[in-house]
Design a protein around this motif. Structure first.
Motif, PDB file in Angstrom:
ATOM      1  N   ASN A   1     -42.810  -3.240 -20.862  1.00  0.00           N
ATOM      2  CA  ASN A   1     -42.077  -3.386 -20.033  1.00  0.00           C
ATOM      3  C   ASN A   1     -42.106  -1.758 -18.345  1.00  0.00           C
ATOM      4  O   ASN A   1     -42.133  -2.564 -17.368  1.00  0.00           O
ATOM      5  CB  ASN A   1     -41.162  -2.295 -20.340  1.00  0.00           C
ATOM      6  CG  ASN A   1     -39.267  -2.301 -19.718  1.00  0.00           C
ATOM      7  OD1 ASN A   1     -39.024  -2.917 -18.479  1.00  0.00           O
ATOM      8  ND2 ASN A   1     -38.360  -1.679 -20.104  1.00  0.00           N
TER       9      ASN A   1
ATOM     10  N   ALA B   1     -35.208 -12.212 -18.746  1.00  0.00           N
ATOM     11  CA  ALA B   1     -34.224 -12.303 -17.068  1.00  0.00           C
ATOM     12  C   ALA B   1     -35.576 -13.491 -16.697  1.00  0.00           C
ATOM     13  O   ALA B   1     -36.024 -13.358 -14.974  1.00  0.00           O
ATOM     14  CB  ALA B   1     -34.909 -10.879 -16.966  1.00  0.00           C
TER      15      ALA B   1
ATOM     16  N   ARG C   1     -32.731  -1.558 -12.934  1.00  0.00           N
ATOM     17  CA  ARG C   1     -31.829  -1.814 -13.229  1.00  0.00           C
ATOM     18  C   ARG C   1     -32.285  -2.887 -14.580  1.00  0.00           C
ATOM     19  O   ARG C   1     -31.836  -1.951 -15.899  1.00  0.00           O
ATOM     20  CB  ARG C   1     -30.662  -2.212 -13.011  1.00  0.00           C
ATOM     21  CG  ARG C   1     -29.344  -1.384 -12.456  1.00  0.00           C
ATOM     22  CD  ARG C   1     -28.432  -2.550 -11.483  1.00  0.00           C
ATOM     23  NE  ARG C   1     -28.439  -2.731 -10.434  1.00  0.00           N
ATOM     24  CZ  ARG C   1     -27.744  -4.062 -10.048  1.00  0.00           C
ATOM     25  NH1 ARG C   1     -28.296  -4.514 -10.499  1.00  0.00           N
ATOM     26  NH2 ARG C   1     -27.908  -3.533  -8.763  1.00  0.00           N
ATOM     27  N   ARG C   2     -33.180  -3.859 -14.027  1.00  0.00           N
ATOM     28  CA  ARG C   2     -33.544  -4.301 -15.443  1.00  0.00           C
ATOM     29  C   ARG C   2     -34.690  -3.334 -16.604  1.00  0.00           C
ATOM     30  O   ARG C   2     -35.041  -3.588 -17.529  1.00  0.00           O
ATOM     31  CB  ARG C   2     -34.141  -5.406 -15.164  1.00  0.00           C
ATOM     32  CG  ARG C   2     -34.559  -6.617 -15.960  1.00  0.00           C
ATOM     33  CD  ARG C   2     -34.997  -8.045 -15.398  1.00  0.00           C
ATOM     34  NE  ARG C   2     -35.598  -7.839 -13.848  1.00  0.00           N
ATOM     35  CZ  ARG C   2     -35.240  -7.628 -12.755  1.00  0.00           C
ATOM     36  NH1 ARG C   2     -34.670  -7.662 -12.612  1.00  0.00           N
ATOM     37  NH2 ARG C   2     -36.323  -8.003 -12.145  1.00  0.00           N
ATOM     38  N   TYR C   3     -36.043  -2.262 -16.015  1.00  0.00           N
ATOM     39  CA  TYR C   3     -36.707  -1.584 -16.747  1.00  0.00           C
ATOM     40  C   TYR C   3     -35.762  -0.283 -17.603  1.00  0.00           C
ATOM     41  O   TYR C   3     -35.696  -0.649 -18.781  1.00  0.00           O
ATOM     42  CB  TYR C   3     -36.845  -1.196 -15.719  1.00  0.00           C
ATOM     43  CG  TYR C   3     -37.746   0.197 -16.487  1.00  0.00           C
ATOM     44  CD1 TYR C   3     -37.627   1.610 -16.214  1.00  0.00           C
ATOM     45  CD2 TYR C   3     -38.525  -0.589 -17.043  1.00  0.00           C
ATOM     46  CE1 TYR C   3     -38.067   2.591 -16.995  1.00  0.00           C
ATOM     47  CE2 TYR C   3     -40.022   0.589 -17.956  1.00  0.00           C
ATOM     48  CZ  TYR C   3     -39.421   2.177 -17.686  1.00  0.00           C
ATOM     49  OH  TYR C   3     -40.321   2.998 -18.382  1.00  0.00           O
ATOM     50  N   ARG C   4     -34.669  -0.744 -16.797  1.00  0.00           N
ATOM     51  CA  ARG C   4     -33.721  -0.106 -17.826  1.00  0.00           C
ATOM     52  C   ARG C   4     -33.051  -0.213 -18.803  1.00  0.00           C
ATOM     53  O   ARG C   4     -32.553   0.283 -20.096  1.00  0.00           O
ATOM     54  CB  ARG C   4     -32.406   1.329 -17.051  1.00  0.00           C
ATOM     55  CG  ARG C   4     -33.625   2.478 -16.201  1.00  0.00           C
ATOM     56  CD  ARG C   4     -32.229   3.661 -15.833  1.00  0.00           C
ATOM     57  NE  ARG C   4     -31.326   2.957 -15.046  1.00  0.00           N
ATOM     58  CZ  ARG C   4     -31.463   2.966 -13.327  1.00  0.00           C
ATOM     59  NH1 ARG C   4     -32.355   3.487 -13.277  1.00  0.00           N
ATOM     60  NH2 ARG C   4     -30.749   1.895 -13.156  1.00  0.00           N
ATOM     61  N   ARG C   5     -32.205  -1.562 -18.968  1.00  0.00           N
ATOM     62  CA  ARG C   5     -31.145  -1.920 -19.013  1.00  0.00           C
ATOM     63  C   ARG C   5     -32.573  -2.823 -20.476  1.00  0.00           C
ATOM     64  O   ARG C   5     -32.158  -2.696 -21.895  1.00  0.00           O
ATOM     65  CB  ARG C   5     -31.065  -2.854 -18.977  1.00  0.00           C
ATOM     66  CG  ARG C   5     -29.606  -4.732 -19.650  1.00  0.00           C
ATOM     67  CD  ARG C   5     -29.495  -4.747 -18.601  1.00  0.00           C
ATOM     68  NE  ARG C   5     -30.583  -6.401 -18.553  1.00  0.00           N
ATOM     69  CZ  ARG C   5     -31.065  -6.808 -17.199  1.00  0.00           C
ATOM     70  NH1 ARG C   5     -29.803  -6.582 -15.939  1.00  0.00           N
ATOM     71  NH2 ARG C   5     -31.452  -7.672 -17.314  1.00  0.00           N
ATOM     72  N   ARG C   6     -34.154  -3.130 -20.247  1.00  0.00           N
ATOM     73  CA  ARG C   6     -34.748  -3.090 -21.361  1.00  0.00           C
ATOM     74  C   ARG C   6     -35.525  -2.444 -22.427  1.00  0.00           C
ATOM     75  O   ARG C   6     -35.665  -3.119 -23.488  1.00  0.00           O
ATOM     76  CB  ARG C   6     -36.182  -4.383 -20.219  1.00  0.00           C
ATOM     77  CG  ARG C   6     -35.295  -5.632 -19.524  1.00  0.00           C
ATOM     78  CD  ARG C   6     -36.895  -5.636 -18.612  1.00  0.00           C
ATOM     79  NE  ARG C   6     -37.049  -7.278 -18.803  1.00  0.00           N
ATOM     80  CZ  ARG C   6     -37.117  -8.713 -18.190  1.00  0.00           C
ATOM     81  NH1 ARG C   6     -38.295  -7.279 -17.184  1.00  0.00           N
ATOM     82  NH2 ARG C   6     -37.715  -9.703 -18.135  1.00  0.00           N
ATOM     83  N   ASP C   7     -35.228  -1.359 -21.564  1.00  0.00           N
ATOM     84  CA  ASP C   7     -35.724   0.260 -22.772  1.00  0.00           C
ATOM     85  C   ASP C   7     -34.253   0.290 -23.851  1.00  0.00           C
ATOM     86  O   ASP C   7     -34.980   0.040 -24.909  1.00  0.00           O
ATOM     87  CB  ASP C   7     -35.712   0.786 -21.784  1.00  0.00           C
ATOM     88  CG  ASP C   7     -37.137   1.409 -21.739  1.00  0.00           C
ATOM     89  OD1 ASP C   7     -37.145   2.370 -21.066  1.00  0.00           O
ATOM     90  OD2 ASP C   7     -38.030   0.587 -22.678  1.00  0.00           O
ATOM     91  N   ARG C   8     -33.872  -0.418 -23.254  1.00  0.00           N
ATOM     92  CA  ARG C   8     -32.112  -0.313 -24.058  1.00  0.00           C
ATOM     93  C   ARG C   8     -32.512  -1.589 -25.278  1.00  0.00           C
ATOM     94  O   ARG C   8     -32.107  -1.592 -26.655  1.00  0.00           O
ATOM     95  CB  ARG C   8     -30.888  -0.112 -23.796  1.00  0.00           C
ATOM     96  CG  ARG C   8     -30.712   1.123 -22.896  1.00  0.00           C
ATOM     97  CD  ARG C   8     -28.828   1.020 -22.145  1.00  0.00           C
ATOM     98  NE  ARG C   8     -28.452   0.215 -21.526  1.00  0.00           N
ATOM     99  CZ  ARG C   8     -28.602  -0.057 -20.445  1.00  0.00           C
ATOM    100  NH1 ARG C   8     -29.615   1.377 -19.519  1.00  0.00           N
ATOM    101  NH2 ARG C   8     -27.728  -0.729 -19.932  1.00  0.00           N
ATOM    102  N   SER C   9     -32.355  -2.254 -24.446  1.00  0.00           N
ATOM    103  CA  SER C   9     -32.766  -3.440 -24.994  1.00  0.00           C
ATOM    104  C   SER C   9     -33.783  -4.377 -26.542  1.00  0.00           C
ATOM    105  O   SER C   9     -33.796  -4.295 -27.539  1.00  0.00           O
ATOM    106  CB  SER C   9     -32.846  -5.106 -24.514  1.00  0.00           C
ATOM    107  OG  SER C   9     -31.039  -5.570 -23.301  1.00  0.00           O
TER     108      SER C   9
ATOM    109  N   VAL D   1     -35.078  -9.786 -23.753  1.00  0.00           N
ATOM    110  CA  VAL D   1     -35.486  -9.206 -22.530  1.00  0.00           C
ATOM    111  C   VAL D   1     -35.386 -10.239 -21.758  1.00  0.00           C
ATOM    112  O   VAL D   1     -36.103  -9.985 -20.271  1.00  0.00           O
ATOM    113  CB  VAL D   1     -36.896  -8.123 -22.770  1.00  0.00           C
ATOM    114  CG1 VAL D   1     -36.713  -7.525 -23.282  1.00  0.00           C
ATOM    115  CG2 VAL D   1     -37.741  -9.201 -23.232  1.00  0.00           C
TER     116      VAL D   1
END
Lengths: 122, 119
Positions: free
Chosen positions: A28, A97, A80-88, A95
């Motif tokens: 990620n 996108a 934003r995607r980096y943080r969202r992907r960590d949660r995913s 993941v």
């Protein structure tokens, strides 16, 4: 023709944990960094293209503004995607996108076409 | 996720996220290559004096720039097809573009150098 991707390796039994593939969070981070490099390359290309408009300040400013907006938008989205992907990754959620991929591909193609028009029209 | 990507998202099974990341980074590498081509064309037109044959500098510059635009579109297609292949467990589609690109750009570079020196 390449073979289908193999499943990620497990640590050898009784061996050290670092012998397995690195955890997905590393990928990620690498992907986010790759986005930064791509956005910088895009911005540099826009700045160079603006040189072709040296004699026409209004279009030059417009192209610069549009290109900067695209680069800034992609960079913000990537964070934003980096943080969202960590949660995913923690939740086992997808993941994928596609939207930013499409945006960057179109923006680069448009920049190329615009540059061709500028070169041909002098 | 956008609607036009539903077909992609619903095909096959959700892959290991590392493959999705790797595919995305490959796309980004291709786009950086495309941008380098666009920059080369623009740089040739804006920074290099006219070549021996009139109009040739413009022709080469346009060729480079359009090649970059085509490459970025091709990069998206490659990303899409690779993601589908990964999800459906099929072999990845072959990459035919890289050698064509390498030889093509090399040839253009030789042409430009010869014409620059010949003035």
């Amino acid at each position: 023709m390449t073979s289908p991707p193999e499943p990620p390796a497990q640590a050898p039994p009784g061996g050290p944990a670092w012998a397995a593939d690195p955890p997905p969070g590393v990928q990620n981070e690498r992907t986010a960094l790759a986005w930064v490099r791509a956005c910088l390359a895009y911005l540099a290309c826009v700045l160079l293209a603006v040189r072709l408009l040296a004699a026409r300040p209004v279009p030059a400013v417009l192209v610069l503004a549009a290109g900067s907006a695209v680069a800034a938008g992609l960079l913000t989205g990537s964070r934003r995607r980096y943080r969202r992907r960590d949660r995913s990754l923690a939740a086992g959620a997808p993941v994928l996108a596609p939207a930013p991929v499409a945006v960057l591909a179109s923006a680069t193609a448009l920049l190329g076409l615009a540059a061709a028009a500028l070169i041909l029209l002098g | 996720m956008p609607r036009w990507a539903d077909r992609l998202r619903e095909s096959g099974r959700e892959p290991d996220p590392r493959f999705t990341f790797a595919n995305e980074r490959t796309f980004l590498a291709w786009v950086r290559t495309a941008l380098a081509l666009v920059a080369a064309g623009v740089g040739l037109q804006a920074l290099v004096p006219a070549l021996a044959v009139p109009g040739l500098r413009e022709a080469v510059a346009v060729a480079l720039v359009l090649l970059g635009a085509a490459l970025s579109v091709g990069a998206f297609g490659r990303w899409w097809r690779a993601e589908r292949a990964i999800r459906e467990g099929r072999p990845l589609p072959p990459a035919t573009f890289a050698p064509v690109l390498a030889y093509g750009v090399g040839l253009l570079a030789v042409v430009v150098v010869v014409l620059l020196v010949a003035r």
